[in-house]
Design an enzyme around this catalytic site. Structure first.
Site, PDB file in Angstrom:
ATOM      1  N   CYS A  15       0.838  -1.198   0.000  1.00  0.00           N
ATOM      2  CA  CYS A  15       0.000   0.000   0.000  1.00  0.00           C
ATOM      3  C   CYS A  15       0.874   1.250   0.000  1.00  0.00           C
ATOM      4  CB  CYS A  15      -0.912  -0.019   1.219  1.00  0.00           C
ATOM      5  SG  CYS A  15      -1.982   1.405   1.321  1.00  0.00           S
ATOM      6  N   CYS A  69      -4.274  -1.931   5.664  1.00  0.00           N
ATOM      7  CA  CYS A  69      -3.990  -0.543   5.370  1.00  0.00           C
ATOM      8  C   CYS A  69      -5.215   0.116   4.753  1.00  0.00           C
ATOM      9  CB  CYS A  69      -2.811  -0.532   4.401  1.00  0.00           C
ATOM     10  SG  CYS A  69      -2.601   0.984   3.549  1.00  0.00           S
TER      11      CYS A  69
END
Length: 395
Positions: free
Chosen positions: A100, A200
């Site tokens: 991410c 995330c």
């Protein structure tokens, strides 16, 4: 006045990052990344991103900075979620947080920030960035956060020099209690807010349930392997080259169901990972069972008793050549070179002494002490003192 876009996540760390930058005289803009609203894959009945974006908005209002939400859910699904499903299907365990940061926060998000005329992107990560000059060239160093308890440099182990050049980490020199103290002094709504768990930016998610929505459950057996099994009798072969020795030390052991006894059933080998203890639902053993291997082809899980079972430990790991990433390209090893570094194979693991060996097609990391639960798909990151210099996907 330089312009900084702060990724306001609705947590205390990014809130304080924005405040500190403002105090340092930057022109600060707050952006909230919305990375998920696919209702076909339900995550929970709560809607954390709404709550988080409201908190981010309230922080921006309190600081008097412009704020907007950017919807990156399409890119997130394609670059992170689809990748995760593919990896789990292959029996590997990806690290969505590292990805991410590489693919979303410091790439897609960064491009949006730069298009708004920003000079930098800032996040609430506990890590530090410094600069040095090597042969007349400016080089950025990524260093561990001052709070050893919260250091998050590992999650940024895939960043490049170009990404670091445009990044700021305002809370890297602070400890978590100090960050909370500043937030309380500033009367920010996030001061007491708990740290977010889960993927995330997806929010409060439990992985097996998330995966079950895409990967179909299928019943298989759980096999227990005895710690005295002959598979663990390693004979030292004298005529091996260094590369062959390392290959052997990093190889997965070829377990078969005939080696052990069936102790239970599971709903899909791809939901489980090496070293896992919870979620097996096997009773009646003298000690806890740990997963020592999974096989998605045969849909079998292999386990051993206690955390000191020999099946959990290996002396070395392998990284394919194109998966080796150097933040410090000037320190990269050439074919045939080796060097000692401190290495970790998961977040929060204490750094381990190891030697990196670069060969033509792959790199091997050989540890001074055997490591527990080396897991395919996870990232190994290597450090020189407190500087993270490179990383790679364990294969």
């Amino acid at each position: 006045m330089k312009r900084v876009v702060v990724g306001l996540s609705g947590g205390v760390d990014s809130s304080v990052a924005a405040y500190l930058l403002q105090k340092q005289g930057y022109e600060v803009i707050g952006l909230f990344m919305k990375n998920w609203h696919d209702d076909s894959v339900t995550i929970s009945n709560e809607c954390p991103w709404l709550e988080d974006s409201n908190d981010a908005l309230l922080v921006a209002e309190k600081l008097g900075i412009p704020f907007q939400t950017v919807d990156l859910s399409e890119q997130y699904k394609e670059k992170i979620v689809d990748y995760m499903f593919n990896e789990y299907e292959k029996g590997r365990t990806p690290n969505p947080d590292v990805l991410c940061n590489r693919e979303i926060k410091f790439d897609v998000f960064m491009k949006i920030a730069l298009s708004l005329g920003a000079d930098y992107v800032a996040t609430g990560h506990y890590c530090r960035k410094t600069e040095i000059e090597v042969n007349g060239e400016l080089i950025y160093q990524l260093k561990a956060g001052a709070d050893g308890n919260k250091d998050q440099s590992y999650f940024l182990c895939q960043l490049s020099q170009e990404q670091l050049a445009k990044s700021l980490f305002p809370i890297g020199e602070l400890t978590k209690p100090e960050v909370r103290e500043i937030a309380a002094e500033m009367d920010l709504i996030t001061a007491e807010k708990k740290d977010s768990q889960g993927l995330c930016f997806i929010g409060k998610v439990r992985l097996p349930e998330f995966l079950q929505q895409k990967l179909q459950p299928k019943e298989g057996v759980i096999i227990q392997i005895d710690k005295n099994d002959s598979i663990y009798d390693f004979e030292k072969k004298d005529d091996l080259s260094l590369e062959e020795e390392l290959k052997l030390a990093s190889k997965k052991l070829p377990y078969t169901p005939q080696m052990g006894k069936v102790v239970g059933k599971h709903q899909g080998a791809h939901y489980f990972t090496i070293g896992q203890r919870k979620g097996l639902n096997v009773g009646g053993t003298t000690d806890p069972l740990f997963i020592i291997a999974t096989n998605v082809e045969t849909n079998t899980i292999y386990t051993g008793l206690t955390s000191s079972h020999p099946g959990l430990f290996r002396k070395a790991l392998r990284i394919e050549k194109d998966e080796v990433h150097w933040i410090r390209k000037d320190l990269a090893l050439a074919n045939g070179e080796s060097k000692e570094f401190m290495v970790r194979i998961r977040y929060r693991q204490p750094l381990q002494k190891a030697t990196l060996y670069q060969f033509e097609k792959e790199m091997y990391i050989a540890f001074d002490e055997p490591q527990s639960a080396i897991t395919e798909g996870q990232f190994a990151a290597w450090y020189s003192d407190d500087e993270l210099v490179g990383s790679g996907v364990i294969s």
